[in-house]
Motif scaffolding. Structure first.
Motif, PDB file in Angstrom:
ATOM      1  N   ALA A  16       0.833  -1.202   0.000  1.00 49.23           N
ATOM      2  CA  ALA A  16       0.000   0.000   0.000  1.00 49.23           C
ATOM      3  C   ALA A  16       0.868   1.251   0.000  1.00 49.23           C
ATOM      4  O   ALA A  16       0.559   2.236  -0.672  1.00 49.23           O
ATOM      5  CB  ALA A  16      -0.928  -0.008   1.207  1.00 49.23           C
ATOM      6  N   SER A  17       1.954   1.216   0.723  1.00 53.23           N
ATOM      7  CA  SER A  17       2.862   2.360   0.783  1.00 53.23           C
ATOM      8  C   SER A  17       3.455   2.655  -0.594  1.00 53.23           C
ATOM      9  O   SER A  17       3.510   3.814  -1.016  1.00 53.23           O
ATOM     10  CB  SER A  17       3.977   2.068   1.792  1.00 53.23           C
ATOM     11  OG  SER A  17       4.899   3.124   1.829  1.00 53.23           O
ATOM     12  N   ARG A  18       3.872   1.615  -1.306  1.00 60.61           N
ATOM     13  CA  ARG A  18       4.411   1.800  -2.661  1.00 60.61           C
ATOM     14  C   ARG A  18       3.349   2.368  -3.594  1.00 60.61           C
ATOM     15  O   ARG A  18       3.625   3.254  -4.399  1.00 60.61           O
ATOM     16  CB  ARG A  18       4.945   0.474  -3.214  1.00 60.61           C
ATOM     17  CG  ARG A  18       6.307   0.087  -2.671  1.00 60.61           C
ATOM     18  CD  ARG A  18       6.909  -1.084  -3.459  1.00 60.61           C
ATOM     19  NE  ARG A  18       6.054  -2.263  -3.445  1.00 60.61           N
ATOM     20  CZ  ARG A  18       6.067  -3.203  -2.509  1.00 60.61           C
ATOM     21  NH1 ARG A  18       6.894  -3.111  -1.484  1.00 60.61           N
ATOM     22  NH2 ARG A  18       5.267  -4.250  -2.591  1.00 60.61           N
ATOM     23  N   ALA A  19       2.129   1.870  -3.467  1.00 59.45           N
ATOM     24  CA  ALA A  19       1.040   2.342  -4.329  1.00 59.45           C
ATOM     25  C   ALA A  19       0.731   3.814  -4.068  1.00 59.45           C
ATOM     26  O   ALA A  19       0.547   4.594  -5.007  1.00 59.45           O
ATOM     27  CB  ALA A  19      -0.208   1.483  -4.120  1.00 59.45           C
ATOM     28  N   VAL A  20       0.694   4.208  -2.807  1.00 57.62           N
ATOM     29  CA  VAL A  20       0.405   5.603  -2.466  1.00 57.62           C
ATOM     30  C   VAL A  20       1.533   6.503  -2.961  1.00 57.62           C
ATOM     31  O   VAL A  20       1.286   7.581  -3.519  1.00 57.62           O
ATOM     32  CB  VAL A  20       0.172   5.764  -0.947  1.00 57.62           C
ATOM     33  CG1 VAL A  20       0.152   7.222  -0.536  1.00 57.62           C
ATOM     34  CG2 VAL A  20      -1.111   5.058  -0.532  1.00 57.62           C
ATOM     35  N   ARG A  21       2.788   6.085  -2.785  1.00 58.46           N
ATOM     36  CA  ARG A  21       3.920   6.894  -3.276  1.00 58.46           C
ATOM     37  C   ARG A  21       3.858   7.043  -4.790  1.00 58.46           C
ATOM     38  O   ARG A  21       4.077   8.130  -5.326  1.00 58.46           O
ATOM     39  CB  ARG A  21       5.249   6.272  -2.843  1.00 58.46           C
ATOM     40  CG  ARG A  21       5.596   6.539  -1.390  1.00 58.46           C
ATOM     41  CD  ARG A  21       7.056   6.233  -1.076  1.00 58.46           C
ATOM     42  NE  ARG A  21       7.453   4.886  -1.412  1.00 58.46           N
ATOM     43  CZ  ARG A  21       7.385   3.831  -0.599  1.00 58.46           C
ATOM     44  NH1 ARG A  21       6.929   3.991   0.629  1.00 58.46           N
ATOM     45  NH2 ARG A  21       7.779   2.653  -0.986  1.00 58.46           N
ATOM     46  N   ALA A  22       3.550   5.953  -5.503  1.00 54.33           N
ATOM     47  CA  ALA A  22       3.447   6.015  -6.964  1.00 54.33           C
ATOM     48  C   ALA A  22       2.312   6.937  -7.383  1.00 54.33           C
ATOM     49  O   ALA A  22       2.448   7.734  -8.322  1.00 54.33           O
ATOM     50  CB  ALA A  22       3.243   4.614  -7.542  1.00 54.33           C
ATOM     51  N   LEU A  23       1.190   6.851  -6.686  1.00 57.90           N
ATOM     52  CA  LEU A  23       0.045   7.715  -6.972  1.00 57.90           C
ATOM     53  C   LEU A  23       0.416   9.183  -6.783  1.00 57.90           C
ATOM     54  O   LEU A  23       0.161  10.025  -7.646  1.00 57.90           O
ATOM     55  CB  LEU A  23      -1.134   7.343  -6.070  1.00 57.90           C
ATOM     56  CG  LEU A  23      -2.352   8.253  -6.130  1.00 57.90           C
ATOM     57  CD1 LEU A  23      -3.065   8.098  -7.460  1.00 57.90           C
ATOM     58  CD2 LEU A  23      -3.289   7.943  -4.983  1.00 57.90           C
ATOM     59  N   LEU A  24       1.056   9.490  -5.672  1.00 55.95           N
ATOM     60  CA  LEU A  24       1.451  10.875  -5.397  1.00 55.95           C
ATOM     61  C   LEU A  24       2.498  11.378  -6.393  1.00 55.95           C
ATOM     62  O   LEU A  24       2.442  12.532  -6.832  1.00 55.95           O
ATOM     63  CB  LEU A  24       1.971  11.000  -3.961  1.00 55.95           C
ATOM     64  CG  LEU A  24       0.922  10.779  -2.866  1.00 55.95           C
ATOM     65  CD1 LEU A  24       1.577  10.786  -1.489  1.00 55.95           C
ATOM     66  CD2 LEU A  24      -0.180  11.815  -2.948  1.00 55.95           C
ATOM     67  N   ARG A  25       3.426  10.517  -6.773  1.00 55.13           N
ATOM     68  CA  ARG A  25       4.445  10.888  -7.760  1.00 55.13           C
ATOM     69  C   ARG A  25       3.781  11.219  -9.096  1.00 55.13           C
ATOM     70  O   ARG A  25       4.082  12.238  -9.719  1.00 55.13           O
ATOM     71  CB  ARG A  25       5.466   9.761  -7.935  1.00 55.13           C
ATOM     72  CG  ARG A  25       6.581  10.095  -8.912  1.00 55.13           C
ATOM     73  CD  ARG A  25       7.536   8.927  -9.164  1.00 55.13           C
ATOM     74  NE  ARG A  25       6.809   7.802  -9.737  1.00 55.13           N
ATOM     75  CZ  ARG A  25       6.643   6.618  -9.126  1.00 55.13           C
ATOM     76  NH1 ARG A  25       7.162   6.377  -7.947  1.00 55.13           N
ATOM     77  NH2 ARG A  25       5.961   5.651  -9.717  1.00 55.13           N
ATOM     78  N   ASP A  26       2.857  10.364  -9.529  1.00 53.40           N
ATOM     79  CA  ASP A  26       2.166  10.598 -10.801  1.00 53.40           C
ATOM     80  C   ASP A  26       1.346  11.879 -10.756  1.00 53.40           C
ATOM     81  O   ASP A  26       1.356  12.671 -11.701  1.00 53.40           O
ATOM     82  CB  ASP A  26       1.276   9.411 -11.159  1.00 53.40           C
ATOM     83  CG  ASP A  26       2.073   8.190 -11.594  1.00 53.40           C
ATOM     84  OD1 ASP A  26       3.294   8.325 -11.833  1.00 53.40           O
ATOM     85  OD2 ASP A  26       1.474   7.109 -11.696  1.00 53.40           O
ATOM     86  N   LEU A  27       0.643  12.100  -9.662  1.00 50.93           N
ATOM     87  CA  LEU A  27      -0.146  13.324  -9.531  1.00 50.93           C
ATOM     88  C   LEU A  27       0.747  14.561  -9.562  1.00 50.93           C
ATOM     89  O   LEU A  27       0.413  15.561 -10.191  1.00 50.93           O
ATOM     90  CB  LEU A  27      -0.965  13.292  -8.234  1.00 50.93           C
ATOM     91  CG  LEU A  27      -2.162  12.344  -8.212  1.00 50.93           C
ATOM     92  CD1 LEU A  27      -2.736  12.248  -6.799  1.00 50.93           C
ATOM     93  CD2 LEU A  27      -3.226  12.796  -9.187  1.00 50.93           C
ATOM     94  N   ALA A  28       1.899  14.485  -8.895  1.00 51.24           N
ATOM     95  CA  ALA A  28       2.808  15.628  -8.838  1.00 51.24           C
ATOM     96  C   ALA A  28       3.416  15.944 -10.200  1.00 51.24           C
ATOM     97  O   ALA A  28       3.701  17.101 -10.498  1.00 51.24           O
ATOM     98  CB  ALA A  28       3.918  15.358  -7.823  1.00 51.24           C
ATOM     99  N   THR A  29       3.596  14.936 -11.039  1.00 53.44           N
ATOM    100  CA  THR A  29       4.216  15.159 -12.354  1.00 53.44           C
ATOM    101  C   THR A  29       3.179  15.349 -13.454  1.00 53.44           C
ATOM    102  O   THR A  29       3.538  15.499 -14.614  1.00 53.44           O
ATOM    103  CB  THR A  29       5.153  13.995 -12.730  1.00 53.44           C
ATOM    104  OG1 THR A  29       4.416  12.773 -12.718  1.00 53.44           O
ATOM    105  CG2 THR A  29       6.319  13.900 -11.755  1.00 53.44           C
TER     106      THR A  29
END
Length: 105
Positions: free
Chosen positions: A10-23
């Motif tokens: 879940a932590s990896r998924a949330v980080r990936a989600l936030l990274r994609d949103l930020a970019t």
């Protein structure tokens, strides 16, 4: 402020989600068992609706009928997207190898 511990997945998924949103990468959050229309599947895959219907008719992409309309499970669409991305990456690697060897077609 409260800290919440997430499991590794879940932590990896949330980080990936936030990274994609930020970019600025488009993000879709859907459950695996969600039913999609052919247009929604096409949008998710970056393909035309007509091509998605052809994939369904060829048996390459599983779907079922809901009355007179085709419906696809999000999990099947995402699985297809992964297989397609893998095939495209392999083709890219082969093309690069051919170019390095000076092979032209």
């Amino acid at each position: 402020m409260k800290t919440v511990e997430l499991p590794d997945g879940a932590s990896r998924a949330v980080r990936a989600l936030l990274r994609d949103l930020a970019t600025g990468v488009p993000v879709h959050v859907i459950s695996a068992d969600a039913e999609l229309t052919t247009q929604q599947a096409a949008d998710l895959l970056g393909l035309s609706r007509t091509y998605v219907v052809r994939l369904i008719d060829q048996g390459s992409l599983p779907a079922h009928m809901a009355g007179t309309h085709r419906r696809l499970l999000a999990s099947n669409v995402l699985e297809y997207r992964g297989r397609r991305a893998s095939r495209l990456a392999t083709l890219g690697e082969l093309t690069d190898a051919d170019e390095e060897l000076g092979l032209t077609y």
